[in-house]
Design an enzyme around this catalytic site. Structure first.
Site, PDB file in Angstrom:
ATOM      1  N   ASN A 154       0.863  -1.184   0.000  1.00 47.39           N
ATOM      2  CA  ASN A 154       0.000   0.000   0.000  1.00 47.39           C
ATOM      3  C   ASN A 154       0.897   1.232   0.000  1.00 47.39           C
ATOM      4  O   ASN A 154       1.508   1.554   1.007  1.00 47.39           O
ATOM      5  CB  ASN A 154      -0.895  -0.038   1.248  1.00 47.39           C
ATOM      6  CG  ASN A 154      -1.715   1.239   1.402  1.00 47.39           C
ATOM      7  OD1 ASN A 154      -1.786   2.064   0.492  1.00 47.39           O
ATOM      8  ND2 ASN A 154      -2.337   1.399   2.567  1.00 47.39           N
ATOM      9  N   TRP A 155       0.934   1.893  -1.141  1.00 50.41           N
ATOM     10  CA  TRP A 155       1.840   3.040  -1.277  1.00 50.41           C
ATOM     11  C   TRP A 155       1.316   4.299  -0.601  1.00 50.41           C
ATOM     12  O   TRP A 155       2.029   5.295  -0.480  1.00 50.41           O
ATOM     13  CB  TRP A 155       2.078   3.356  -2.757  1.00 50.41           C
ATOM     14  CG  TRP A 155       2.762   2.269  -3.536  1.00 50.41           C
ATOM     15  CD1 TRP A 155       3.146   1.021  -3.105  1.00 50.41           C
ATOM     16  CD2 TRP A 155       3.146   2.343  -4.915  1.00 50.41           C
ATOM     17  NE1 TRP A 155       3.738   0.327  -4.128  1.00 50.41           N
ATOM     18  CE2 TRP A 155       3.746   1.107  -5.252  1.00 50.41           C
ATOM     19  CE3 TRP A 155       3.034   3.319  -5.899  1.00 50.41           C
ATOM     20  CZ2 TRP A 155       4.242   0.832  -6.534  1.00 50.41           C
ATOM     21  CZ3 TRP A 155       3.521   3.053  -7.171  1.00 50.41           C
ATOM     22  CH2 TRP A 155       4.125   1.819  -7.482  1.00 50.41           C
ATOM     23  N   LYS A 156       0.049   4.288  -0.216  1.00 55.59           N
ATOM     24  CA  LYS A 156      -0.582   5.476   0.384  1.00 55.59           C
ATOM     25  C   LYS A 156      -0.391   6.685  -0.548  1.00 55.59           C
ATOM     26  O   LYS A 156      -0.382   6.505  -1.754  1.00 55.59           O
ATOM     27  CB  LYS A 156      -0.036   5.710   1.802  1.00 55.59           C
ATOM     28  CG  LYS A 156      -0.138   4.434   2.650  1.00 55.59           C
ATOM     29  CD  LYS A 156       0.141   4.621   4.109  1.00 55.59           C
ATOM     30  CE  LYS A 156       0.023   3.288   4.824  1.00 55.59           C
ATOM     31  NZ  LYS A 156       0.213   3.380   6.264  1.00 55.59           N
ATOM     32  N   HIS A 202      -9.346   1.335   5.422  1.00 56.07           N
ATOM     33  CA  HIS A 202      -8.029   1.501   6.051  1.00 56.07           C
ATOM     34  C   HIS A 202      -8.154   2.433   7.263  1.00 56.07           C
ATOM     35  O   HIS A 202      -8.954   3.377   7.238  1.00 56.07           O
ATOM     36  CB  HIS A 202      -7.034   2.078   5.036  1.00 56.07           C
ATOM     37  CG  HIS A 202      -5.623   2.029   5.519  1.00 56.07           C
ATOM     38  ND1 HIS A 202      -5.121   2.956   6.412  1.00 56.07           N
ATOM     39  CD2 HIS A 202      -4.629   1.143   5.286  1.00 56.07           C
ATOM     40  CE1 HIS A 202      -3.854   2.635   6.683  1.00 56.07           C
ATOM     41  NE2 HIS A 202      -3.538   1.538   6.020  1.00 56.07           N
ATOM     42  N   GLU A 234      -6.450   4.794   8.282  1.00 55.93           N
ATOM     43  CA  GLU A 234      -6.247   6.222   7.985  1.00 55.93           C
ATOM     44  C   GLU A 234      -7.511   6.839   7.421  1.00 55.93           C
ATOM     45  O   GLU A 234      -7.809   8.011   7.649  1.00 55.93           O
ATOM     46  CB  GLU A 234      -5.052   6.392   7.018  1.00 55.93           C
ATOM     47  CG  GLU A 234      -3.737   6.167   7.760  1.00 55.93           C
ATOM     48  CD  GLU A 234      -2.630   5.575   6.913  1.00 55.93           C
ATOM     49  OE1 GLU A 234      -2.717   5.602   5.680  1.00 55.93           O
ATOM     50  OE2 GLU A 234      -1.669   5.052   7.513  1.00 55.93           O
ATOM     51  N   GLU A 252      -4.719  -4.656  10.895  1.00 63.43           N
ATOM     52  CA  GLU A 252      -3.688  -3.634  11.037  1.00 63.43           C
ATOM     53  C   GLU A 252      -3.896  -2.892  12.354  1.00 63.43           C
ATOM     54  O   GLU A 252      -4.717  -1.968  12.416  1.00 63.43           O
ATOM     55  CB  GLU A 252      -3.771  -2.632   9.879  1.00 63.43           C
ATOM     56  CG  GLU A 252      -3.558  -3.246   8.511  1.00 63.43           C
ATOM     57  CD  GLU A 252      -3.018  -2.231   7.502  1.00 63.43           C
ATOM     58  OE1 GLU A 252      -1.953  -2.510   6.939  1.00 63.43           O
ATOM     59  OE2 GLU A 252      -3.628  -1.180   7.312  1.00 63.43           O
ATOM     60  N   GLY A 307       3.244   2.593  10.707  1.00 66.78           N
ATOM     61  CA  GLY A 307       4.172   3.702  10.512  1.00 66.78           C
ATOM     62  C   GLY A 307       4.945   4.090  11.755  1.00 66.78           C
ATOM     63  O   GLY A 307       5.612   5.113  11.787  1.00 66.78           O
ATOM     64  N   SER A 350       4.130  -1.852  10.137  1.00 63.15           N
ATOM     65  CA  SER A 350       5.595  -1.902  10.256  1.00 63.15           C
ATOM     66  C   SER A 350       6.193  -3.252   9.831  1.00 63.15           C
ATOM     67  O   SER A 350       7.144  -3.729  10.448  1.00 63.15           O
ATOM     68  CB  SER A 350       6.035  -1.537  11.672  1.00 63.15           C
ATOM     69  OG  SER A 350       5.646  -0.202  11.978  1.00 63.15           O
ATOM     70  N   GLY A 398       3.189  -1.041   4.192  1.00 64.47           N
ATOM     71  CA  GLY A 398       3.167   0.380   3.868  1.00 64.47           C
ATOM     72  C   GLY A 398       4.547   0.857   3.469  1.00 64.47           C
ATOM     73  O   GLY A 398       5.018   0.608   2.353  1.00 64.47           O
ATOM     74  N   GLY A 399       5.232   1.510   4.395  1.00 69.09           N
ATOM     75  CA  GLY A 399       6.529   2.137   4.126  1.00 69.09           C
ATOM     76  C   GLY A 399       7.524   1.264   3.364  1.00 69.09           C
ATOM     77  O   GLY A 399       8.172   1.729   2.415  1.00 69.09           O
TER      78      GLY A 399
HETATM   79  P1  13P Z   1       3.494   0.634   7.546  1.00 69.79           P
HETATM   80  O1  13P Z   1       3.995  -0.666   6.956  1.00 69.79           O
HETATM   81  O2  13P Z   1       4.198   1.833   6.996  1.00 69.79           O
HETATM   82  O3  13P Z   1       3.471   0.581   9.051  1.00 69.79           O
HETATM   83  O4  13P Z   1       1.966   0.790   7.067  1.00 69.79           O
HETATM   84  C1  13P Z   1       1.094  -0.264   7.218  1.00 69.79           C
HETATM   85  C2  13P Z   1      -0.169   0.035   6.513  1.00 69.79           C
HETATM   86  O5  13P Z   1      -0.942   0.888   6.918  1.00 69.79           O
HETATM   87  C3  13P Z   1      -0.467  -0.699   5.272  1.00 69.79           C
HETATM   88  O6  13P Z   1      -1.770  -0.481   4.836  1.00 69.79           O
END
Ligand code: 13P
Length: 255
Positions: free
Chosen positions: A9-11, A95, A97, A167, A173, A213, A234-235
């Site tokens: 997930n590149w956000k 998600h 967020e 999650e 993050g 993470s 994510g990251g």
């Molecule tokens: P991180 O891997 O950056 O913690 O993000 C996880 C995430 O929200 C994937 O959707």
């Protein structure tokens, strides 16, 4: 046997040229891996370009959200059929967020899941508790609320088409991963809940990813848990040198 699914997930990251660069490297790096599902989830602006690059490869494309209406005066929204048109297969729904910053609720998640399934998309429904909820002993209540209300009204057939991503918000993050035991405990809880809502056989088919993470250093311990069927990254999905080892390590479980 559940097929492992690793999704990045590149956000809100990557311009189109940056997206192309990342996916070129990824394509080369994972070309020989066919025993698991690999998904990239770019921002809307890069979807079409990236889908074109990935036609007839072992990598699928996902979107980060979708709206439940098919068309009309909904400025800023994107319909399920538009995602299909852009070559998208998966769509992330609910998600944390989006729940935290954009007013997403179990009700909107439920509507989006229905619309996505109707359009033939494969939804990834995110669930997870916040830090204060975990510390207050409410983690399982929150998960139950997200799963039961997110999936309200779904038949067994529909439920089986959905991927669930656990999650924990406190692990996103932050560099703080849930321990493999903490994650497995919740995944097992979700599977037991699904067995109660549907039946054992449906519950044993539904894939449950972990997210929060995930890194090359911790994927091995996480993926080897019995009820962890993949990761929503994510990251670490923004860098080929991190995402490729995560995919490769996970493919060992898929083998
Ligand atoms: P991180 O891997 O950056 O913690 O993000 C996880 C995430 O929200 C994937 O959707």
């Amino acid at each position: 046997m559940r097929r492992v699914i690793i999704a990045g997930n590149w956000k809100m990251n990557k311009t189109i040229p940056e997206a192309i660069e990342l996916v070129s490297g990824l394509k080369r790096g994972v070309a020989d891996i066919t025993n698991i599902d690999i998904v990239v989830i770019p921002p809307y602006t890069a979807l079409s370009e990236i889908s074109d690059m990935l036609v007839e490869t072992n990598i699928d494309v996902g979107a980060q959200d979708v709206y439940w209406e098919e068309k009309g005066a909904f400025t800023g929204q994107v319909a399920p059929s538009m995602l299909k048109d852009a070559g998208v297969k998966y769509v992330v729904i609910g998600h944390s967020e989006r729940r935290q910053y954009f007013g997403e609720t179990n009700e909107t998640v439920n509507k989006k899941l229905k619309a996505a399934l109707n359009a033939g998309l494969s939804p990834i429904m995110c669930v997870g508790e916040r830090l204060e909820e975990r510390e207050g002993g409410k983690a399982f209540d929150v998960i139950k609320d997200h799963v039961e209300n997110g999936l309200a009204g779904f038949s067994k057939d529909d439920a089986q088409k959905i991927v669930i991503a656990y999650e924990p918000v406190w692990a996103i993050g932050t560099g703080k991963t849930a321990t493999p035991q903490q994650a497995e405990e919740v995944h097992k809880y979700i599977r037991e809940l699904l067995a109660k809502m549907y039946n054992e056989s449906v519950a044993s088919e539904i894939r449950i990813q972990y997210g929060g993470s995930v890194k090359p250093e911790n994927i091995n311990d996480l993926i080897n848990q019995q009820n962890i069927d993949g990761a929503l990254v994510g990251g670490a999905s923004l860098k080929v040198e991190q995402f490729i080892p995560i995919v490769k390590e996970s493919a060992k479980k898929g083998a």
